[in-house]
Design an enzyme around this catalytic site. Structure first.
Site, PDB file in Angstrom:
ATOM      1  N   SER A  22     -28.589  72.165  65.847  1.00 15.12           N
ATOM      2  CA  SER A  22     -27.970  71.536  66.842  1.00 15.12           C
ATOM      3  C   SER A  22     -28.703  71.130  67.933  1.00 15.12           C
ATOM      4  CB  SER A  22     -26.842  72.694  67.032  1.00 15.12           C
ATOM      5  OG  SER A  22     -27.173  74.085  67.446  1.00 15.12           O
ATOM      6  N   ASN A 109     -23.902  84.373  69.434  1.00 14.39           N
ATOM      7  CA  ASN A 109     -22.438  83.925  69.268  1.00 14.39           C
ATOM      8  C   ASN A 109     -21.571  83.810  70.427  1.00 14.39           C
ATOM      9  OD1 ASN A 109     -23.020  83.796  66.724  1.00 14.39           O
ATOM     10  ND2 ASN A 109     -21.748  85.461  65.939  1.00 14.39           N
ATOM     11  N   THR A 154      10.610  44.745  79.369  1.00 11.93           N
ATOM     12  CA  THR A 154      10.612  45.694  78.310  1.00 11.93           C
ATOM     13  C   THR A 154      10.640  44.759  77.046  1.00 11.93           C
ATOM     14  OG1 THR A 154      13.226  45.254  78.192  1.00 11.93           O
ATOM     15  CG2 THR A 154      12.337  47.052  79.734  1.00 11.93           C
ATOM     16  N   HIS A 155      10.061  45.505  75.732  1.00  9.45           N
ATOM     17  CA  HIS A 155       9.992  44.728  74.573  1.00  9.45           C
ATOM     18  C   HIS A 155       9.166  43.477  74.743  1.00  9.45           C
ATOM     19  CE1 HIS A 155      13.648  46.882  73.015  1.00  9.45           C
ATOM     20  NE2 HIS A 155      13.829  46.757  74.131  1.00  9.45           N
ATOM     21  N   SER A 276     -18.913  34.307  75.826  1.00 12.92           N
ATOM     22  CA  SER A 276     -19.188  34.281  74.362  1.00 12.92           C
ATOM     23  C   SER A 276     -20.419  33.511  74.095  1.00 12.92           C
ATOM     24  CB  SER A 276     -17.972  33.292  74.001  1.00 12.92           C
ATOM     25  OG  SER A 276     -18.519  32.669  72.537  1.00 12.92           O
ATOM     26  N   LYS A 282     -15.218  30.869  77.786  1.00 16.37           N
ATOM     27  CA  LYS A 282     -15.005  32.144  77.631  1.00 16.37           C
ATOM     28  C   LYS A 282     -15.332  33.149  78.578  1.00 16.37           C
ATOM     29  CE  LYS A 282     -12.443  33.535  74.696  1.00 16.37           C
ATOM     30  NZ  LYS A 282     -12.789  34.152  73.325  1.00 16.37           N
ATOM     31  N   ASN A 284     -14.403  37.252  78.659  1.00 21.38           N
ATOM     32  CA  ASN A 284     -13.797  38.327  77.778  1.00 21.38           C
ATOM     33  C   ASN A 284     -13.624  39.715  78.674  1.00 21.38           C
ATOM     34  OD1 ASN A 284     -13.452  36.276  75.839  1.00 21.38           O
ATOM     35  ND2 ASN A 284     -15.397  37.052  74.905  1.00 21.38           N
ATOM     36  N   GLU A 289     -11.086  46.066  76.437  1.00 23.28           N
ATOM     37  CA  GLU A 289     -10.899  46.263  74.981  1.00 23.28           C
ATOM     38  C   GLU A 289     -11.734  47.607  74.309  1.00 23.28           C
ATOM     39  OE1 GLU A 289     -10.886  41.922  73.151  1.00 23.28           O
ATOM     40  OE2 GLU A 289     -12.496  42.083  74.648  1.00 23.28           O
ATOM     41  N   TYR A 316     -17.075  84.506  64.614  1.00 24.34           N
ATOM     42  CA  TYR A 316     -17.725  83.154  64.444  1.00 24.34           C
ATOM     43  C   TYR A 316     -18.127  82.698  63.115  1.00 24.34           C
ATOM     44  CZ  TYR A 316     -21.648  79.849  65.125  1.00 24.34           C
ATOM     45  OH  TYR A 316     -22.267  78.754  65.150  1.00 24.34           O
ATOM     46  N   GLN A 321     -20.169  75.149  65.189  1.00 22.04           N
ATOM     47  CA  GLN A 321     -21.181  74.428  65.750  1.00 22.04           C
ATOM     48  C   GLN A 321     -20.827  73.002  66.003  1.00 22.04           C
ATOM     49  OE1 GLN A 321     -25.340  75.129  65.138  1.00 22.04           O
ATOM     50  NE2 GLN A 321     -25.292  73.313  63.930  1.00 22.04           N
ATOM     51  N   LYS A 324     -19.157  70.559  69.484  1.00 22.11           N
ATOM     52  CA  LYS A 324     -19.699  70.146  70.630  1.00 22.11           C
ATOM     53  C   LYS A 324     -20.009  68.568  70.460  1.00 22.11           C
ATOM     54  CE  LYS A 324     -22.893  74.137  70.695  1.00 22.11           C
ATOM     55  NZ  LYS A 324     -21.730  74.626  69.600  1.00 22.11           N
TER      56      LYS A 324
END
Ligand code: ARG
Length: 477
Positions: A22, A109, A154-155, A276, A282, A284, A289, A316, A321, A324
């Site tokens: 690890s 541990n 709304t909607h 772009s 463009k 963006n 996003e 344990y 492990q 993480k």
């Protein structure tokens, strides 16, 4: 030879070694591992379990290793599996015998549990600061644009006019709940697992309260099996992170819509957008996003740990492990998202005139017209029907409600009088919604005032956390 190599007669298979290790990611817990070991060694000496000289050698050896790692002068080895054995091996190479006594009364541990608890506490303090900063940006935006009225939806259909500030403060409220979530995650992480040993406690006369005090932990675990196998604090942190990202993702969606040519409500600063490679026109909203998109992996990290935990016997198991990488990824991405969002909100421009234009050419004041009739005694359901007809009439005539003449209106209901046009004014529509948490300026001003108070209280909490964290890491100085 491996630190645990005594009972083995063959070397570990290379791919097993790599798969099992690890160190590739837990190396980031070196400060926690070293501070934890300093506290442990100090306690061992205080209890007469190791000598003062050994303790001094261990502490100064660990401090040197810390400096080497900080200076980039430490090569982590996959053969040594994890941060704990990388540090211990280097210590023993440097100081000999004494180094081999450090692991007395301790297991990896409880050691890995300690390190992760400390690491999460440190990151909670850092993230609290960024979360508060974003909340401050939201209140500032609310105050800066306090006279901007926008269509509320709304909607995703225009519904009623709201203050842009009201919209910003809704996100502030969400983030205030996130802060409460963060406090819970801190409480879950603020427990000291050392002394649990591998699983059952240890045979040495350890002073666990002393270690807890040295590392500024609020609580000890009541049960050693639980201490080494609890990952609730990681789950609590990932829950916090997942919900916070869900909030940021919603905001992202709005920013993406609002900055489109279809909406044109806001413009994000050039420094927060990209272009772009083929379409020269463009601009963006990639960051929004990405935040929206990355929310998926935050849910994944939470679900990953929940699922990893659900079937493993105490105490344990190596499965743990796997706790993480997701947390580390969540921490890194969250810090980026919070930092960029605060700046993005500070720098965005808000297109007040366009939003007003949209409102003036639509029916966001229809509820107000119905309320007007209801307040004059018409049952609300009937008022609703009258206005519904009025809207239909307007659509046919290519008008909006405020353009109807009194004669046209009175033909629909005799209850309409001169003052109806006053009540259809967009500003009045907003002013009238002055319930405790409504969109009227008086309510939004109150929200901003309370918001400053919330930020102040959160800052006090954050300062307390930061003090704890900086005192603990002073152990290595
Ligand atoms: N690298 C391990 C982890 O992250 C440390 C604990 C290993 N303990 C053990 N007995 N194998 O969980």
């Amino acid at each position: 030879m491996k630190l645990w190599g005594g009972r083995f007669t063959k070397a570990t298979d290379k791919s097993v070694e790599e798969f099992n290790a690890s160190i590739q990611y837990d190396c980031r817990m070196y400060a926690e591992d070293i501070c934890g070991s300093i506290a442990h060694a100090t306690m061992l000496a205080k209890q007469g379990i190791i000598s003062q000289e050994d303790k001094d050698a261990i502490v100064s050896g660990l401090k040197t290793i810390y400096e080497q790692i900080e200076a980039g002068d430490f090569e982590f080895s996959v053969e040594l599996e994890d941060i704990h054995m990388n540090v211990e091996k280097r210590l023993t190479d440097a100081i000999g015998e004494a180094g081999k006594r450090l692991h007395t009364g301790r297991s990896r541990n409880d050691q890995v549990a300690l390190d992760t608890h400390m690491y999460i506490r440190k990151e909670i303090a850092a993230i609290a600061k960024l979360l508060i900063q974003l909340q401050q940006s939201l209140v500032s935006a609310a105050e800066k644009h306090k006279d901007v009225i926008m269509p509320g939806y709304t909607h995703l259909q225009r519904a009623q006019p709201v203050l842009f500030s009201h919209h910003m403060m809704a996100y502030f409220s969400m983030l205030s709940r996130d802060f409460i979530h963060l406090q819970y995650a801190w409480d879950m992480a603020d427990m000291m697992p050392l002394g649990a040993g591998a699983l059952a406690g240890t045979t040495y006369p350890l002073d666990q309260p002393f270690v807890a005090k040295t590392l500024h932990f609020g609580k000890l675990y009541d049960n050693s099996l639980d201490a080494v196998s609890d990952r609730d604090y990681i789950i609590a942190f990932l829950e916090f992170a997942a919900v916070l990202m869900m909030h940021l993702s919603r905001l992202s969606e709005e920013f993406i819509l609002w900055s489109s040519s279809e909406f044109k409500f806001i413009e994000l600063d050039d420094s927060h957008c990209t272009g772009s490679s083929i379409m020269p026109q463009k601009k963006n909203p990639d960051i929004c996003e990405l935040v929206r998109g990355k929310t998926g992996r935050f849910y994944g990290h939470l679900m990953g740990v929940l699922t990893m935990m659900k079937g493993i016997p105490m105490a344990y198991d190596k499965d743990m492990q796997e706790d993480k990488e997701g947390v580390f990824d969540a921490i890194d991405n969250l810090k980026f998202a919070l930092t960029i969002y605060a700046a993005m909100i500070d720098k965005m421009t808000v297109n007040k005139e366009h939003m007003r234009e949209v409102l003036e050419t639509d029916f966001s004041n229809a509820t107000d017209m119905a309320d007007y009739l209801a307040k004059k005694g018409l049952p609300f359901r009937e008022a609703h029907a009258v206005v519904g007809k009025a809207v239909h009439y307007c659509i046919e005539k290519g008008k909006v409600l405020q353009q109807l003449s009194l004669e046209e209106l009175q033909a629909m209901s005799p209850l309409f009088a001169e003052d109806i046009h006053h009540y259809l004014d967009i500003e009045i529509c907003v002013d009238q919604r002055n319930t405790y948490n409504g969109t009227a300026p008086s309510s939004v001003e109150r929200q901003c005032r309370d918001g400053h108070q919330t930020v102040h209280t959160e800052q006090e909490q954050m300062d307390q956390w930061s003090d704890i964290v900086s005192t603990v890491y002073d152990l290595v100085k």
